[in-house]
Design a protein around this motif. Structure first.
Motif, PDB file in Angstrom:
ATOM      1  N   THR A 134       0.721  -1.162   0.049  1.00  0.00           N
ATOM      2  CA  THR A 134       0.143  -0.067   0.060  1.00  0.00           C
ATOM      3  C   THR A 134       0.998   1.320  -0.011  1.00  0.00           C
ATOM      4  O   THR A 134       1.838   1.153   0.776  1.00  0.00           O
ATOM      5  CB  THR A 134      -0.904  -0.063   1.248  1.00  0.00           C
ATOM      6  OG1 THR A 134      -1.800  -1.058   1.191  1.00  0.00           O
ATOM      7  CG2 THR A 134      -1.861   1.183   1.414  1.00  0.00           C
ATOM      8  N   VAL A 135       0.530   2.150  -1.057  1.00  0.00           N
ATOM      9  CA  VAL A 135       1.366   3.390  -1.119  1.00  0.00           C
ATOM     10  C   VAL A 135       0.070   4.372  -0.271  1.00  0.00           C
ATOM     11  O   VAL A 135      -0.915   4.535  -0.996  1.00  0.00           O
ATOM     12  CB  VAL A 135       1.921   3.976  -2.359  1.00  0.00           C
ATOM     13  CG1 VAL A 135       0.732   3.680  -3.410  1.00  0.00           C
ATOM     14  CG2 VAL A 135       2.607   5.280  -2.190  1.00  0.00           C
ATOM     15  N   ALA A 136       0.595   5.296   0.422  1.00  0.00           N
ATOM     16  CA  ALA A 136      -0.341   6.285   1.217  1.00  0.00           C
ATOM     17  C   ALA A 136       0.152   7.589   0.657  1.00  0.00           C
ATOM     18  O   ALA A 136       1.174   7.982   0.807  1.00  0.00           O
ATOM     19  CB  ALA A 136      -0.319   6.350   2.474  1.00  0.00           C
ATOM     20  N   ILE A 137      -0.679   8.408  -0.287  1.00  0.00           N
ATOM     21  CA  ILE A 137      -0.168   9.482  -0.826  1.00  0.00           C
ATOM     22  C   ILE A 137      -0.435  10.696   0.142  1.00  0.00           C
ATOM     23  O   ILE A 137      -1.836  11.036   0.448  1.00  0.00           O
ATOM     24  CB  ILE A 137      -0.938   9.914  -2.081  1.00  0.00           C
ATOM     25  CG1 ILE A 137      -0.445   8.800  -3.357  1.00  0.00           C
ATOM     26  CG2 ILE A 137      -0.429  11.400  -2.633  1.00  0.00           C
ATOM     27  CD1 ILE A 137      -0.882   8.842  -4.491  1.00  0.00           C
ATOM     28  N   VAL A 138       0.583  11.601   0.514  1.00  0.00           N
ATOM     29  CA  VAL A 138       0.437  12.478   1.449  1.00  0.00           C
ATOM     30  C   VAL A 138       0.676  13.842   0.589  1.00  0.00           C
ATOM     31  O   VAL A 138       1.646  14.065   0.516  1.00  0.00           O
ATOM     32  CB  VAL A 138       1.495  12.370   2.634  1.00  0.00           C
ATOM     33  CG1 VAL A 138       1.335  13.343   3.644  1.00  0.00           C
ATOM     34  CG2 VAL A 138       1.644  11.025   3.218  1.00  0.00           C
ATOM     35  N   GLY A 139      -0.451  14.351   0.166  1.00  0.00           N
ATOM     36  CA  GLY A 139      -0.388  15.454  -0.691  1.00  0.00           C
ATOM     37  C   GLY A 139      -0.114  16.979   0.377  1.00  0.00           C
ATOM     38  O   GLY A 139      -1.110  16.987   0.958  1.00  0.00           O
ATOM     39  N   GLY A 174       2.347   7.776  10.971  1.00  0.00           N
ATOM     40  CA  GLY A 174       1.058   7.123  11.034  1.00  0.00           C
ATOM     41  C   GLY A 174       0.973   5.954   9.894  1.00  0.00           C
ATOM     42  O   GLY A 174       0.912   4.917  10.100  1.00  0.00           O
ATOM     43  N   HIS A 175       1.351   6.341   8.724  1.00  0.00           N
ATOM     44  CA  HIS A 175       1.228   5.381   7.461  1.00  0.00           C
ATOM     45  C   HIS A 175       2.415   4.343   7.645  1.00  0.00           C
ATOM     46  O   HIS A 175       2.293   3.216   7.562  1.00  0.00           O
ATOM     47  CB  HIS A 175       1.542   6.387   6.259  1.00  0.00           C
ATOM     48  CG  HIS A 175       0.113   7.007   5.787  1.00  0.00           C
ATOM     49  ND1 HIS A 175      -0.923   6.315   5.781  1.00  0.00           N
ATOM     50  CD2 HIS A 175      -0.084   8.180   5.600  1.00  0.00           C
ATOM     51  CE1 HIS A 175      -1.842   7.482   5.491  1.00  0.00           C
ATOM     52  NE2 HIS A 175      -1.212   8.681   5.360  1.00  0.00           N
ATOM     53  N   ALA A 176       3.629   4.782   8.013  1.00  0.00           N
ATOM     54  CA  ALA A 176       4.785   3.903   8.269  1.00  0.00           C
ATOM     55  C   ALA A 176       4.317   2.843   9.299  1.00  0.00           C
ATOM     56  O   ALA A 176       4.734   1.832   9.068  1.00  0.00           O
ATOM     57  CB  ALA A 176       6.044   4.696   8.608  1.00  0.00           C
ATOM     58  N   ALA A 177       3.973   3.250  10.237  1.00  0.00           N
ATOM     59  CA  ALA A 177       3.609   2.552  11.352  1.00  0.00           C
ATOM     60  C   ALA A 177       2.691   1.221  11.079  1.00  0.00           C
ATOM     61  O   ALA A 177       2.519   0.209  11.523  1.00  0.00           O
ATOM     62  CB  ALA A 177       3.068   3.049  12.444  1.00  0.00           C
ATOM     63  N   PRO A 194       4.873   5.701   2.886  1.00  0.00           N
ATOM     64  CA  PRO A 194       4.096   7.184   2.548  1.00  0.00           C
ATOM     65  C   PRO A 194       4.831   8.022   1.329  1.00  0.00           C
ATOM     66  O   PRO A 194       6.277   7.697   1.266  1.00  0.00           O
ATOM     67  CB  PRO A 194       4.527   7.811   3.676  1.00  0.00           C
ATOM     68  CG  PRO A 194       5.290   6.970   4.713  1.00  0.00           C
ATOM     69  CD  PRO A 194       5.366   5.696   3.891  1.00  0.00           C
ATOM     70  N   LEU A 195       3.906   8.404   0.277  1.00  0.00           N
ATOM     71  CA  LEU A 195       4.608   8.840  -0.702  1.00  0.00           C
ATOM     72  C   LEU A 195       4.395  10.323  -0.722  1.00  0.00           C
ATOM     73  O   LEU A 195       3.034  10.878  -0.750  1.00  0.00           O
ATOM     74  CB  LEU A 195       3.963   8.602  -2.291  1.00  0.00           C
ATOM     75  CG  LEU A 195       4.129   9.337  -3.322  1.00  0.00           C
ATOM     76  CD1 LEU A 195       5.464   9.721  -3.529  1.00  0.00           C
ATOM     77  CD2 LEU A 195       3.606   8.838  -4.571  1.00  0.00           C
ATOM     78  N   THR A 196       5.211  11.272  -0.173  1.00  0.00           N
ATOM     79  CA  THR A 196       4.654  12.751   0.070  1.00  0.00           C
ATOM     80  C   THR A 196       5.073  13.737  -1.328  1.00  0.00           C
ATOM     81  O   THR A 196       6.287  13.533  -1.869  1.00  0.00           O
ATOM     82  CB  THR A 196       5.601  13.203   1.328  1.00  0.00           C
ATOM     83  OG1 THR A 196       5.402  12.511   2.460  1.00  0.00           O
ATOM     84  CG2 THR A 196       5.212  14.852   1.653  1.00  0.00           C
ATOM     85  N   GLY A 204       8.872  11.513  10.419  1.00  0.00           N
ATOM     86  CA  GLY A 204       7.946  10.368  10.227  1.00  0.00           C
ATOM     87  C   GLY A 204       8.645   8.964  10.120  1.00  0.00           C
ATOM     88  O   GLY A 204       8.298   8.055  10.845  1.00  0.00           O
ATOM     89  N   THR A 205       9.581   9.100   9.217  1.00  0.00           N
ATOM     90  CA  THR A 205      10.249   7.704   8.776  1.00  0.00           C
ATOM     91  C   THR A 205      11.168   7.174   9.952  1.00  0.00           C
ATOM     92  O   THR A 205      10.931   5.906  10.366  1.00  0.00           O
ATOM     93  CB  THR A 205      11.048   7.805   7.555  1.00  0.00           C
ATOM     94  OG1 THR A 205      10.203   8.211   6.333  1.00  0.00           O
ATOM     95  CG2 THR A 205      11.993   6.659   7.356  1.00  0.00           C
ATOM     96  N   LEU A 206      11.713   7.972  10.330  1.00  0.00           N
ATOM     97  CA  LEU A 206      12.598   7.650  11.587  1.00  0.00           C
ATOM     98  C   LEU A 206      11.834   7.126  12.962  1.00  0.00           C
ATOM     99  O   LEU A 206      12.248   6.357  13.709  1.00  0.00           O
ATOM    100  CB  LEU A 206      13.627   8.735  11.864  1.00  0.00           C
ATOM    101  CG  LEU A 206      14.660   8.916  10.903  1.00  0.00           C
ATOM    102  CD1 LEU A 206      15.404  10.205  11.197  1.00  0.00           C
ATOM    103  CD2 LEU A 206      15.379   7.861  10.527  1.00  0.00           C
ATOM    104  N   SER A 207      10.523   7.724  13.061  1.00  0.00           N
ATOM    105  CA  SER A 207       9.676   7.081  14.221  1.00  0.00           C
ATOM    106  C   SER A 207       9.461   5.852  14.004  1.00  0.00           C
ATOM    107  O   SER A 207       9.204   4.855  15.063  1.00  0.00           O
ATOM    108  CB  SER A 207       8.543   8.318  14.418  1.00  0.00           C
ATOM    109  OG  SER A 207       7.692   7.903  13.341  1.00  0.00           O
TER     110      SER A 207
END
Ligand SMILES: NC(=[NH2+])NCCC[C@H](N)C(=O)O
Ligand SMILES: [Mn+2]
Ligand SMILES: [Mn+2]
Length: 312
Positions: free
Chosen positions: A13-18, A94-97, A102-104, A118-121
């Motif tokens: 799943t890719v979550a687009i973060v616009g 949140g998406h990474a978790a 996440p695709l920003t 976010g990634t490092l969390s």
């Protein structure tokens, strides 16, 4: 795509973060970048590659934008940038978790303060591959422009004086977990910072000298010698030559060719280690209509390459 993405949950799943945000730099229009990329069809393109795509509209930063925001030192829009990137850190984390990628879509590159946090969390051991004409590592002492899109990496690494407003940013990125490709417009102060912190850079000079294949291999050997660490790829579209991606706020000649840019994305995809991707600094209000179309299309195709599109 099936054997890829070692760290992600199934179904992929890719979550687009616009992120329609321009507060990290002075030119209007970069906030329209994510809107253009989505309008160009990025969602269906990624579905076509076999991804489940989550996208429920662009983020709205209106509430935050209402803040009274005089400069801190010479930093411009400090509270705005801090609060927007903090909220992006939460969303990306949140998406990474959840095991999503996440695709920003930017927006200006100050957003990477949020995306990488976010990634490092989720992945404290992640490394960062930063593709750019610029180093974006100015500190509050070294910046001459005061534009925070030229500074996110100094906050993430924890160099320079601390600014209270940005105290939420954990300086969790180690200098040896960052590698650059494509640099050619580095401020004098930044050159010093890069040297003092021993940060690995593959400039355009190195791309000319070794070729892009060898450069990507050496870059990964530096941050990911055993090919087992999660990778955050942060792509500033101005890494590409202005003839390839003209619609961006700080173009610099002598950049990556179309194929060199795509090769980087393809090679990172092949590792199976990509956990987050940023596509930044597309500004559809700069240059003529054909240039805008071209830049947006290149932004989409770089993303596709990073997410598994192959030539054969
Ligand atoms: N994300 C970018 N396009 N950054 C450009 C930064 C330019 C310059 N080094 C500055 O600090 O202002
Ligand atoms: Mn740049
Ligand atoms: Mn940048």
């Amino acid at each position: 795509m099936s054997s890829q993405s070692r760290f992600l949950a199934e179904p992929k799943t890719v979550a687009i973060v616009g992120c329609p945000f321009s507060g990290g730099q002075p030119k209007a229009g970069v906030d329209q970048g994510p809107i253009s990329l989505v309008e160009a069809g990025i969602v269906s393109q990624l579905e076509g590659l076999g991804w489940k795509v989550k996208f429920d509209g662009h983020h709205q930063f209106e509430e935050i934008s209402a803040v009274n925001d005089p400069p801190i030192g010479i930093l411009k829009n400090p509270r705005l940038v801090s609060r927007v990137t903090k909220s992006v850190a939460g969303v990306v984390g949140g998406h990474a978790a959840k095991g999503e990628l996440p695709l920003t879509l930017g927006g200006d590159h100050s957003l990477a303060m949020g995306t990488i946090s976010g990634t490092l969390s989720k992945y404290p051991n992640a490394c960062v591959v930063w593709i750019d004409a610029h180093a974006d590592i100015n500190t509050i002492e070294s910046t001459e422009s005061g534009n925070i899109h030229g500074m996110p990496l100094s906050f993430l690494i924890g160099i320079g004086s601390k600014v209270d407003e940005f105290s939420w940013v954990k300086p969790d990125l180690k200098a040896d977990s960052l590698v650059y490709i494509g640099l050619r417009d580095v401020d004098t102060n930044e050159k010093k910072i890069l040297k003092e912190n021993n940060i690995k850079v593959f400039s355009m000079h190195d791309v000319d000298k070794y070729g892009i294949g060898k450069v990507v291999e050496m870059a990964l050997d530096h941050v990911n010698p055993n090919r087992d660490r999660p990778i955050h790829l942060s792509f500033d579209v101005d890494a590409l030559d202005p003839s390839v991606a003209p619609s961006t706020g700080t173009p610099v000649r002598g950049g990556l060719t179309f194929r060199e840019g795509h090769y980087i994305c393809e090679a990172i995809s092949e590792t199976g280690l990509l956990v987050a991707l940023d596509m930044m600094e597309v500004n559809p209000s700069l240059a003529d209509e054909a240039s805008v179309k071209q830049t947006v299309a290149v932004g989409c195709s770089l993303v596709r390459s990073a997410l598994g599109e192959t030539l054969l």
